[in-house]
Design a protein around this motif. Structure first.
Motif, PDB file in Angstrom:
ATOM      1  N   UNK A 174       0.817  -1.217   0.000  1.00 18.84           N
ATOM      2  CA  UNK A 174       0.000   0.000   0.000  1.00 18.84           C
ATOM      3  C   UNK A 174       0.852   1.270   0.000  1.00 18.84           C
ATOM      4  N   UNK A 175       2.179   1.104  -0.024  1.00 14.42           N
ATOM      5  CA  UNK A 175       3.065   2.259   0.015  1.00 14.42           C
ATOM      6  C   UNK A 175       3.228   2.865   1.389  1.00 14.42           C
ATOM      7  N   UNK A 176       2.995   2.072   2.438  1.00 14.70           N
ATOM      8  CA  UNK A 176       3.071   2.559   3.814  1.00 14.70           C
ATOM      9  C   UNK A 176       4.181   1.839   4.565  1.00 14.70           C
ATOM     10  N   UNK A 177       5.414   1.954   4.056  1.00 13.25           N
ATOM     11  CA  UNK A 177       6.505   1.223   4.694  1.00 13.25           C
ATOM     12  C   UNK A 177       6.835   1.733   6.089  1.00 13.25           C
ATOM     13  N   UNK A 178       6.466   2.997   6.392  1.00 15.81           N
ATOM     14  CA  UNK A 178       6.706   3.483   7.747  1.00 15.81           C
ATOM     15  C   UNK A 178       5.899   2.669   8.756  1.00 15.81           C
ATOM     16  N   UNK A 179       4.655   2.365   8.431  1.00 14.88           N
ATOM     17  CA  UNK A 179       3.842   1.528   9.297  1.00 14.88           C
ATOM     18  C   UNK A 179       4.409   0.114   9.376  1.00 14.88           C
ATOM     19  N   UNK A 180       4.868  -0.405   8.242  1.00 14.84           N
ATOM     20  CA  UNK A 180       5.430  -1.754   8.208  1.00 14.84           C
ATOM     21  C   UNK A 180       6.657  -1.853   9.110  1.00 14.84           C
ATOM     22  N   UNK A 181       7.564  -0.893   8.994  1.00 18.12           N
ATOM     23  CA  UNK A 181       8.790  -0.919   9.792  1.00 18.12           C
ATOM     24  C   UNK A 181       8.497  -0.649  11.266  1.00 18.12           C
ATOM     25  N   UNK A 182       7.500   0.208  11.532  1.00 21.97           N
ATOM     26  CA  UNK A 182       7.122   0.470  12.922  1.00 21.97           C
ATOM     27  C   UNK A 182       6.556  -0.785  13.570  1.00 21.97           C
ATOM     28  N   UNK A 183       5.772  -1.562  12.817  1.00 20.61           N
ATOM     29  CA  UNK A 183       5.216  -2.802  13.337  1.00 20.61           C
ATOM     30  C   UNK A 183       6.324  -3.784  13.709  1.00 20.61           C
ATOM     31  N   UNK A 184       7.334  -3.888  12.838  1.00 19.53           N
ATOM     32  CA  UNK A 184       8.454  -4.797  13.119  1.00 19.53           C
ATOM     33  C   UNK A 184       9.247  -4.314  14.328  1.00 19.53           C
ATOM     34  N   UNK A 185       9.535  -3.011  14.384  1.00 20.64           N
ATOM     35  CA  UNK A 185      10.296  -2.466  15.514  1.00 20.64           C
ATOM     36  C   UNK A 185       9.555  -2.684  16.829  1.00 20.64           C
ATOM     37  N   UNK A 186       8.251  -2.406  16.816  1.00 22.24           N
ATOM     38  CA  UNK A 186       7.462  -2.596  18.029  1.00 22.24           C
ATOM     39  C   UNK A 186       7.400  -4.048  18.456  1.00 22.24           C
ATOM     40  N   UNK A 187       7.255  -4.962  17.479  1.00 24.46           N
ATOM     41  CA  UNK A 187       7.213  -6.389  17.795  1.00 24.46           C
ATOM     42  C   UNK A 187       8.548  -6.851  18.373  1.00 24.46           C
ATOM     43  N   UNK A 188       9.640  -6.305  17.855  1.00 22.96           N
ATOM     44  CA  UNK A 188      10.958  -6.669  18.379  1.00 22.96           C
ATOM     45  C   UNK A 188      11.128  -6.205  19.815  1.00 22.96           C
ATOM     46  N   UNK A 189      10.588  -5.022  20.137  1.00 20.03           N
ATOM     47  CA  UNK A 189      10.691  -4.544  21.506  1.00 20.03           C
ATOM     48  C   UNK A 189       9.891  -5.422  22.453  1.00 20.03           C
ATOM     49  N   UNK A 190       8.718  -5.860  22.014  1.00 21.68           N
ATOM     50  CA  UNK A 190       7.940  -6.776  22.846  1.00 21.68           C
ATOM     51  C   UNK A 190       8.694  -8.089  23.026  1.00 21.68           C
ATOM     52  N   UNK A 191       9.234  -8.619  21.928  1.00 20.75           N
ATOM     53  CA  UNK A 191       9.957  -9.891  22.000  1.00 20.75           C
ATOM     54  C   UNK A 191      11.202  -9.777  22.877  1.00 20.75           C
TER      55      UNK A 191
END
Length: 333
Positions: A249-266
């Motif tokens: 959808x052209x929203x890589x900021x959301x995509x990268x934020x999701x990964x960063x946030x998931x990594x912090x939880x993990x």
């Protein structure tokens, strides 16, 4: 074997479709709650997709009847960040390259996100991860109490993300799938759709993991090798699917934020559970996972710190998971 692979493909397709509903619902939920896009990805989306994995870790560590069962929980706490730091970021890079024409980007599309913020996220994770691994190398009486510290760190991270500066939207939100003709759906509808999607993702992911458990022995892999090599891919599949959808959808900021946030939880919640309920001591295979994860994070930090990052360069971090697989096979075989 054929039927097992058919079930794998089918469950992966269900996860993808459920993730379509999840990312759509969580975007609207973030909008209705007046949360910025980055915080929507790092907190709402990441918490939703990481919650099932944290529950699995809790069940394995707190209620596992054998040491082997509890060790699987510890392995999940190490395997998740590894898969996110390599495969998930690599998928973002590949997806950018694959969708460059429909997004009207260059041949090597540049990641349109705040590089300094992304590099800061890598430092956040690396600092916590180093402590996490260090605790896994030594034994002392009051180690379990440090789990409280990891939960407090995640709470502080959430607080800083919510207080962060708001940013402009990356694009128009698609209509809420439950209310396709409603231009401004209520928060309740967005939360309902997000909740339904999460339930589907949870059960489809569990089925996917079960099928991988059957594939491993059929490929000649022991249960331990299957857990180390294949389970992290399965447990982080929702985050990877979310990233794929948002990049499309052209929203890589959301995509990268999701990964960063998931990594912090993990890096924090499963670690706290492991400290509470196990001795938290890492064997050779988990040390290899920790080493490869550290290399991936340093690589990502270096790339984002330098500025613009092309999709092709970002995709190469995914190869580190292959390095991990070769190292694990070499140690065990």
């Amino acid at each position: 074997m054929f039927l097992t692979f058919l079930f794998l493909i089918g469950s992966a397709a269900v996860i993808y479709l459920a993730c379509e509903g999840f990312v759509n619902g969580v975007e609207w939920a973030g909008h209705r709650l007046s949360i910025g896009e980055t915080a929507t990805g790092t907190i709402l989306a990441a918490f939703g997709t990481a919650l099932p994995e944290s529950i699995v870790t809790l069940v394995a560590t707190a209620f596992g009847r054998t040491d082997a069962a509890r060790e699987l929980g510890v392995g999940a706490a190490l395997g998740g960040p590894l898969a996110l730091a390599t495969i998930a970021y690599g998928v973002v890079g590949l997806a950018l390259v694959a969708n460059r024409r429909r997004l009207k980007r260059a041949a090597d599309p540049v990641v349109e996100a705040d590089g300094k913020r992304l590099s800061r996220d890598q430092l956040w994770f690396l600092g916590i991860f180093v402590v996490k691994i260090g605790l896994g190398l030594i034994a002392f009486a009051w180690k379990s109490w440090l789990g409280i510290l990891f939960l407090a760190v995640y709470g502080f991270y959430v607080w800083t993300e919510l207080r962060g500066e708001a940013e402009a939207d990356e694009g128009e939100r698609e209509p809420l799938k439950l209310r396709p003709h409603d231009p401004d759906p209520a928060l309740g509808w967005a939360l309902l759709q997000t909740g339904i999607a999460l339930v589907v993702i949870f059960f489809a992911s569990r089925f996917f993991v079960a099928q991988l458990g059957d594939v491993g022995p059929q490929l000649g892999l022991s249960p331990q090798l299957t857990a180390l090599l294949l389970s992290p891919i399965a447990t982080e599949l929702p985050e990877t699917m979310n990233a794929l959808i948002w990049v499309r959808q052209g929203k890589e900021r959301l995509a990268l934020a999701n990964i960063s946030g998931a990594m912090m939880i993990q890096a924090t919640v499963p670690t706290a559970l492991g400290l509470f309920f196990t001795p938290w001591l890492l064997g050779p295979e988990l040390r290899i996972a920790a080493a490869v994860t550290t290399i991936a994070i340093l690589w990502l930090f270096w790339m984002f710190r330098r500025g613009a990052v092309g999709g092709r360069r970002l995709s190469k971090v995914g190869w580190l998971y292959g390095v991990f697989a070769v190292a694990i096979l070499a140690v065990n075989l």
